[in-house]
Scaffold this active site. Sequence first.
Site, PDB file in Angstrom:
ATOM      1  N   ASP A 125      28.198  64.851  36.021  1.00 38.75           N
ATOM      2  CA  ASP A 125      26.793  64.962  36.394  1.00 38.75           C
ATOM      3  C   ASP A 125      26.032  65.423  35.149  1.00 38.75           C
ATOM      4  O   ASP A 125      26.646  65.956  34.218  1.00 38.75           O
ATOM      5  CB  ASP A 125      26.659  65.977  37.540  1.00 38.75           C
ATOM      6  CG  ASP A 125      25.205  66.293  37.846  1.00 38.75           C
ATOM      7  OD1 ASP A 125      24.425  65.344  38.024  1.00 38.75           O
ATOM      8  OD2 ASP A 125      24.859  67.490  37.888  1.00 38.75           O
ATOM      9  N   ASP A 318      27.851  70.103  39.802  1.00 43.30           N
ATOM     10  CA  ASP A 318      27.467  71.471  40.172  1.00 43.30           C
ATOM     11  C   ASP A 318      26.544  71.551  41.373  1.00 43.30           C
ATOM     12  O   ASP A 318      26.289  72.642  41.881  1.00 43.30           O
ATOM     13  CB  ASP A 318      26.793  72.158  38.981  1.00 43.30           C
ATOM     14  CG  ASP A 318      25.406  71.598  38.708  1.00 43.30           C
ATOM     15  OD1 ASP A 318      25.236  70.353  38.813  1.00 43.30           O
ATOM     16  OD2 ASP A 318      24.486  72.378  38.416  1.00 43.30           O
ATOM     17  N   ASP A 322      26.239  66.353  44.243  1.00 44.40           N
ATOM     18  CA  ASP A 322      27.529  65.943  43.664  1.00 44.40           C
ATOM     19  C   ASP A 322      28.687  66.073  44.646  1.00 44.40           C
ATOM     20  O   ASP A 322      29.780  65.572  44.384  1.00 44.40           O
ATOM     21  CB  ASP A 322      27.838  66.789  42.415  1.00 44.40           C
ATOM     22  CG  ASP A 322      26.746  66.694  41.368  1.00 44.40           C
ATOM     23  OD1 ASP A 322      26.259  65.572  41.148  1.00 44.40           O
ATOM     24  OD2 ASP A 322      26.378  67.723  40.790  1.00 44.40           O
TER      25      ASP A 322
END
Length: 421
Positions: A125, A318, A322
């Site tokens: 990410d 995080d 996600d």
Amino acid sequence: SFTMEVTKEAKDTVFAKILQLVNQNQSNQTKAASIIQKFEPKYVTFVLIAIPLFVVSAPLLFDWSWNESLYKGLVILVAASPCALAAATISATLSATSTLAKQGVLSKGSTYLSQLADIKAIAFDKTGTLTKGKPEVTHAYFIDSANEAHLIDVIVAMESESNHPLATAMLQAFTAREKLTLTVTNEIGKGLIATANQDSYRIGKPSTFEKVPEKIAHLNAKWAAEGNTVVYISKNDDVQGLIALMDIPNEHAQAAIAYFKSRGIHTTLITGDSEMTGQAVGKQLAIDEIIANVMPADKSDIIGDQKTKYGLVAMVGDGVNDAPALVKADVGIAMGDGTDVAVEVSDLALMKNNLLKLIEAHRIALRMNRIMWQNIIFSMLVVVFLVTVGLLGLTNIAISVIIHEGSTLVVILNGLRLLRK
């Protein structure tokens, strides 16, 4: 005096989650350990049946006395005992997980460490993972300058209801003239929606808006190309302005990407930001593949495609967005400063947002796998050697016990090497 507000139950605290990870780690074993657990009872059963048959048939086949046959049978029984094989994986896996825990990397099981060593691709990410997650507002433009103050009041009121890093940056950059109390809806992947004075306002990423003035589109292209994350604000579906925010890369991101690329592991950046913003960050970090304008639900599908294309895939993230991808990946890795949901569903957690710890986790995972197979091969060779010399009458019970138990100690000590940095 002081006022204390309880925000979590005891079962939701970091300490409770650490205990949960430890418990899961004890029951979640590597593939090699699982194979040994399934193989060992069958092996023991075979030995316990074969030895009596050997003792009974040897006097008839080899013209041995019953005493000689019984003694050699006992020697072979000692030699064939799988003590070293039983300890082949335990010391290595416990040492690896213990060493990583001391360094702030928690795993839900040694199986995930073993899989981490074998990954063929890893996806990241962007915000909060490859970047510091603390962006700052760099540019802002509003079409109607006379209405700018009211728009800022609305922006501050809406972003006050969000815990996203971009929201924090906007609250630091803008000061409300009039404090508004709004009911805000967060549509994951689209942005924030609220109603003020019967007007509908929305703050979100550019790709979710249809009617965009030429000036706004031009500034979006310009600022995004510089690596900024851009958001639009609309009133009754008409875009009124845009805000650009810059989030600098994590100081360890480049080293992490370079490490995995040097291992022949495919690296991918998955972001909900625009293509230009994603490309700007991706090129800066030299990532193999950049996938931008991604909705949260699409992240999981992308991980599924990569698993089909490359094999074992890890995902590092995080945020709430996600979570589906972390679950879909063979190894889900959460940044410790991320959301509770991300940590909860992940297989590994970096307790600090330090990607160098991810490099260390991969290195230790590789060593763990290597040591486990060293132990398995060594323990089986010792068994074969002792059984062979036992059949040939070249050893006795005392020597067999010394060599056999010595090999078990060697296997354990070899696994304990992982406790060293």
